[in-house]
Write an enzyme that holds these catalytic residues in place. Structure first.
Site, PDB file in Angstrom:
ATOM      1  N   TRP A  54       0.825  -1.208   0.000  1.00  0.00           N
ATOM      2  CA  TRP A  54       0.000   0.000   0.000  1.00  0.00           C
ATOM      3  C   TRP A  54       0.858   1.257   0.000  1.00  0.00           C
ATOM      4  O   TRP A  54       0.510   2.259  -0.641  1.00  0.00           O
ATOM      5  CB  TRP A  54      -0.974  -0.026   1.177  1.00  0.00           C
ATOM      6  CG  TRP A  54      -1.780  -1.286   1.171  1.00  0.00           C
ATOM      7  CD1 TRP A  54      -1.763  -2.296   2.088  1.00  0.00           C
ATOM      8  CD2 TRP A  54      -2.689  -1.712   0.146  1.00  0.00           C
ATOM      9  NE1 TRP A  54      -2.603  -3.314   1.716  1.00  0.00           N
ATOM     10  CE2 TRP A  54      -3.188  -2.990   0.530  1.00  0.00           C
ATOM     11  CE3 TRP A  54      -3.134  -1.146  -1.047  1.00  0.00           C
ATOM     12  CZ2 TRP A  54      -4.099  -3.695  -0.251  1.00  0.00           C
ATOM     13  CZ3 TRP A  54      -4.046  -1.853  -1.829  1.00  0.00           C
ATOM     14  CH2 TRP A  54      -4.516  -3.112  -1.419  1.00  0.00           C
TER      15      TRP A  54
ATOM     16  N   ASP B 119      -1.388   7.001   6.233  1.00  0.00           N
ATOM     17  CA  ASP B 119      -2.465   6.060   5.929  1.00  0.00           C
ATOM     18  C   ASP B 119      -2.617   5.167   7.154  1.00  0.00           C
ATOM     19  O   ASP B 119      -1.759   4.335   7.432  1.00  0.00           O
ATOM     20  CB  ASP B 119      -2.089   5.249   4.691  1.00  0.00           C
ATOM     21  CG  ASP B 119      -3.093   4.145   4.358  1.00  0.00           C
ATOM     22  OD1 ASP B 119      -4.060   3.960   5.128  1.00  0.00           O
ATOM     23  OD2 ASP B 119      -2.888   3.461   3.341  1.00  0.00           O
TER      24      ASP B 119
ATOM     25  N   LYS C 278     -11.756  -1.926   8.528  1.00  0.00           N
ATOM     26  CA  LYS C 278     -10.932  -2.690   9.475  1.00  0.00           C
ATOM     27  C   LYS C 278     -11.416  -2.446  10.910  1.00  0.00           C
ATOM     28  O   LYS C 278     -11.927  -3.342  11.558  1.00  0.00           O
ATOM     29  CB  LYS C 278      -9.456  -2.278   9.376  1.00  0.00           C
ATOM     30  CG  LYS C 278      -8.930  -2.078   7.979  1.00  0.00           C
ATOM     31  CD  LYS C 278      -8.669  -3.364   7.249  1.00  0.00           C
ATOM     32  CE  LYS C 278      -7.959  -3.088   5.925  1.00  0.00           C
ATOM     33  NZ  LYS C 278      -7.653  -4.279   5.164  1.00  0.00           N
TER      34      LYS C 278
END
Length: 356
Positions: free
Chosen positions: A99, A166, A190
């Site tokens: 990511w 992030d 999440k």
């Protein structure tokens, strides 16, 4: 048989959130209508948005001068929106996984990117430490938790410049000094809500300083001015996010959640480290994620990995197969996962080891 949900995302949610969301799907705010069919501009939903923003700020102790936004597009869209809005000349990025590398790729479309360090040389199984962030960059960007590889940065870095992070997979698992950041973002699927909404915490005076023309929908200022209501927001996930935030407050807040998460991770990592069959993929304890525990079979038992997945699944352990880039197993220990599930997984591991 009880199911234990270790999926990495979308992932387990609290029963509190699930029940409240199910009720709202049937009858929202005693309107006699489902939340799926009411106007996002109704006073009833505006109250949901307002309370979600207020609780977000309260739980993370977000200082004055920051806005909390609920947007679409996932964290992947933020990989481009961040540099589009915040990158004037040069930015620094830390490469700690898939990511992070995707964020770097998008950022390079908008300016000069200095990748200050990378752990790609060892398949991202550690967090780089000996790096310098140039003082002349517009911001330093990092990914706090790496779901695929099981590494995590659990303290706000000290780099001497403003930061962007992030925090898709570990938001609300530790206190964060938001004042050090210009922007924090993450997909909600999440630790917050079902897939479909993205949270953004942005410092208001960090916006509006680039010379480029930014499309209306991709401009953070658009959404700050309209309170995340410029277009129809993802109504149901925002409602679910509010329920999760209420649940977190009932539990006692972020520090309580952090203690619970650390305890769960300790139980599982201790079992792995004490095993003759299993081994953690991240050797340095300081680099290990408490959200995503990645482990494999030791070389002499490698051919038993599929057998263990089948064995564990038959006993209710759901979603423990590791990502294809790492292999082995991954147990995601998000806030909603109870200690009971972690202990159940440890028991299954011991049972399988005893058999072999």
């Amino acid at each position: 048989m009880k199911k234990h949900n270790f999926y990495a995302g979308p992932s387990i949610m609290s029963q509190f959130t699930i029940d409240a969301t199910a009720d709202a799907v049937k009858n929202f705010a005693d309107m006699g209508l489902s939340i799926l069919e009411i106007s996002h501009r109704s006073k009833q939903f505006q109250a949901v948005m307002d309370e979600a923003v207020a609780l977000f700020k309260e739980l993370l102790e977000i200082p004055e001068g920051y806005s909390v936004l609920f947007l679409g597009g996932g964290a992947s869209l933020q990989f481009a929106m961040v540099p589009m809005n915040m990158l004037k000349n040069k930015a620094a990025y830390l490469d700690t996984g898939v990511w992070a590398s995707k964020a770097i790729k998008e950022a390079k479309l908008f300016g000069d990117i200095d990748v200050v360090a990378s752990s790609k040389d060892r398949n991202y199984n550690y967090i780089p430490r000996d790096y310098t962030v140039p003082s002349d960059v517009d911001y330093f960007h990092y990914t706090s938790n790496n779901t695929i590889y099981g590494t995590e940065i659990r303290k706000d870095p000290e780099v001497g410049v403003r930061m962007i992070a992030d925090m898709s997979s570990d938001i609300f698992s530790r206190p964060v000094d938001v004042s050090k950041y210009d922007l924090i973002y993450g997909g909600a699927q999440k630790n917050l809500a079902p897939a479909g909404v993205t949270f953004v915490i942005v410092k208001d005076d960090a916006l509006g300083h680039t010379d480029r023309v930014i499309p209306t929908m991709l401009n953070y200022e658009t959404h700050v001015k309209k309170g995340s209501m410029f277009n129809t927001p993802p109504v149901l996930p925002i409602f679910s996010a509010l329920q999760t935030l209420k649940y977190y407050k009932q539990l006692g807040g972020v520090k309580v959640l952090e203690k619970m998460d650390l305890d769960k991770a300790d139980v599982l990592y201790n079992a792995i480290d004490g095993s003759k069959m299993f081994v953690a993929t991240v050797p340095n304890h300081e680099d290990r994620s408490i959200m995503n525990v990645c482990f494999v079979m030791k070389p002499e038992y490698k051919d038993l990995e599929k057998d263990f997945i089948d064995f564990a699944t038959e006993r209710g352990m759901m979603g423990i197969k590791g990502h294809r880039d790492v292999g082995g197993f991954r147990a995601s220990l998000y806030n909603a996962l109870p200690m009971e599930s972690v202990k159940a997984l440890v028991d299954v591991m011991k049972e399988f080891e005893a058999k072999h």
